[in-house]
Design an enzyme around this catalytic site. Sequence first.
Site, short mmCIF file in Angstrom:
data_model
loop_
_atom_site.label_atom_id
_atom_site.label_comp_id
_atom_site.label_asym_id
_atom_site.label_seq_id
_atom_site.Cartn_x
_atom_site.Cartn_y
_atom_site.Cartn_z
N LYS A 93 -10.43 15.12 -1.80
CA LYS A 93 -9.01 14.80 -1.73
C LYS A 93 -8.27 15.73 -0.75
CE LYS A 93 -8.89 11.45 -4.81
NZ LYS A 93 -10.29 11.26 -5.15
C1 LIG Z 1 -7.53 5.46 -6.51
C2 LIG Z 1 -8.17 6.46 -7.43
N1 LIG Z 1 -7.87 6.41 -8.73
C3 LIG Z 1 -8.38 7.29 -9.60
C4 LIG Z 1 -9.24 8.29 -9.20
C5 LIG Z 1 -9.86 9.17 -10.24
O1 LIG Z 1 -9.74 10.52 -10.02
P1 LIG Z 1 -10.86 11.54 -10.60
O2 LIG Z 1 -12.08 11.35 -9.78
O3 LIG Z 1 -10.23 12.88 -10.44
O4 LIG Z 1 -11.08 11.19 -12.03
C6 LIG Z 1 -9.56 8.40 -7.84
C7 LIG Z 1 -10.41 9.48 -7.34
O5 LIG Z 1 -11.54 9.46 -7.05
C8 LIG Z 1 -9.04 7.44 -6.93
O6 LIG Z 1 -9.38 7.47 -5.63
#
Ligand SMILES: Cc1ncc(COP(=O)(O)O)c(C=O)c1O
Length: 373
Positions: free
Chosen positions: A186
């Site tokens: 990110k």
């Molecule tokens: C659009 C979207 N939603 C949700 C997430 C979930 O985040 P995490 O991987 O921190 O659980 C991500 C990240 O990968 C994402 O790109």
Amino acid sequence: MTQATRVIPLSRPYLDEREAKEVLAVLRSRHLSLGSYVPRFEGMFADRVGAPYAAAVSSGTAGLHVACRIAGIGAGDEVITSPYSFVASANCFMYEGATPVFADIDPRTFNLDPAAVEAAITEKTRAIVPVDIFGYPCELDELLAIADRHGLAFIEDSCEALGAEYKGKRLGSHRHMAVFAFYPNKQMTTAEGGVVTTGSAEELELLVSLRNQGRADTDGWLDHSRFGFNYRLSDVHAAIGIAQLEKLDELLAMRASAAARYRELLADVDGVSTLLDDDADHKRSWFVYVVKLASGIDRDRVIRALDDQGIQSRPYLPCIHLQQYMRERYGFKEWMFPVAEETSRKTMALPFYSGIDPEDQERVVDALRNAIA
Ligand SMILES: Cc1ncc(COP(=O)(O)O)c(C=O)c1O
């Protein structure tokens, strides 16, 4: 791939001595969790995006899930989201027993098409979970108006969009719950982690309680007023986040200039189109560098050709409704959401991260040009 070829990774976090120093300070303090770094990180994050309140959680997915719990989403409810997103955008309300309803995307922005959202509403619809895909703000005004008109909850999945702006205001400052994520690919990272922003003190109280096994501020030791989760962010992770937030402007600027460099290099490559430019209402925060290949180009062959030269790229993104568990559980099939599927079959992510070497970007584009020719 010859042994001498240096691999250009798909993504890489940008870290320096500041992260190490902050993490070491936490380790030395012995307060590895429920210490002072998490509130400090939350304060800095809220200031950065202009949010009244911010609650740190253990991942973006955890943040989305807890937001769905707070919105009262449950069994028998339908929730509308984008099929062109990461699975967590739908999983978050499926954990609560709700049914996913997808609406097709706009072929320009790759975000939810408000008209398709309106058409997908039934008497069971409880919420909309719009996504700011690839850091491009969704059509907030139109979608919020639809949610208002139909009395729906609204949870913005801004996991890819820290730093993006809609109509001159940063995402996270719009008072409905918005969720950010900090996996190492990110814009900034905490290794794993997330933040939920809100304009509601009541929602903040629930966020803080639900992430901590349902304890309320007023609860005694091991007393739990609510049924909650362990979705806490540790102070070790928050320490990384503090160091990253300090240089967020620099990180975002590096990403924007790498994106501009790719755009320039790709301008004369036939058959490759780049992501939509900003306009007066939408300012993208660069998360990934996704290109769309013209019909007739075999994307998987292109990815293999790049891989042979040590260049990592990936098909990006597969549609959520076509994932095996989604097909099995709900009977989703091909071409139910044609714009998303057409986009998904042709899009791929190129190596992209803060501080990517401009010469490596040239190597990527040369390899792409040759693979397509
Ligand atoms: C659009 C979207 N939603 C949700 C997430 C979930 O985040 P995490 O991987 O921190 O659980 C991500 C990240 O990968 C994402 O790109």
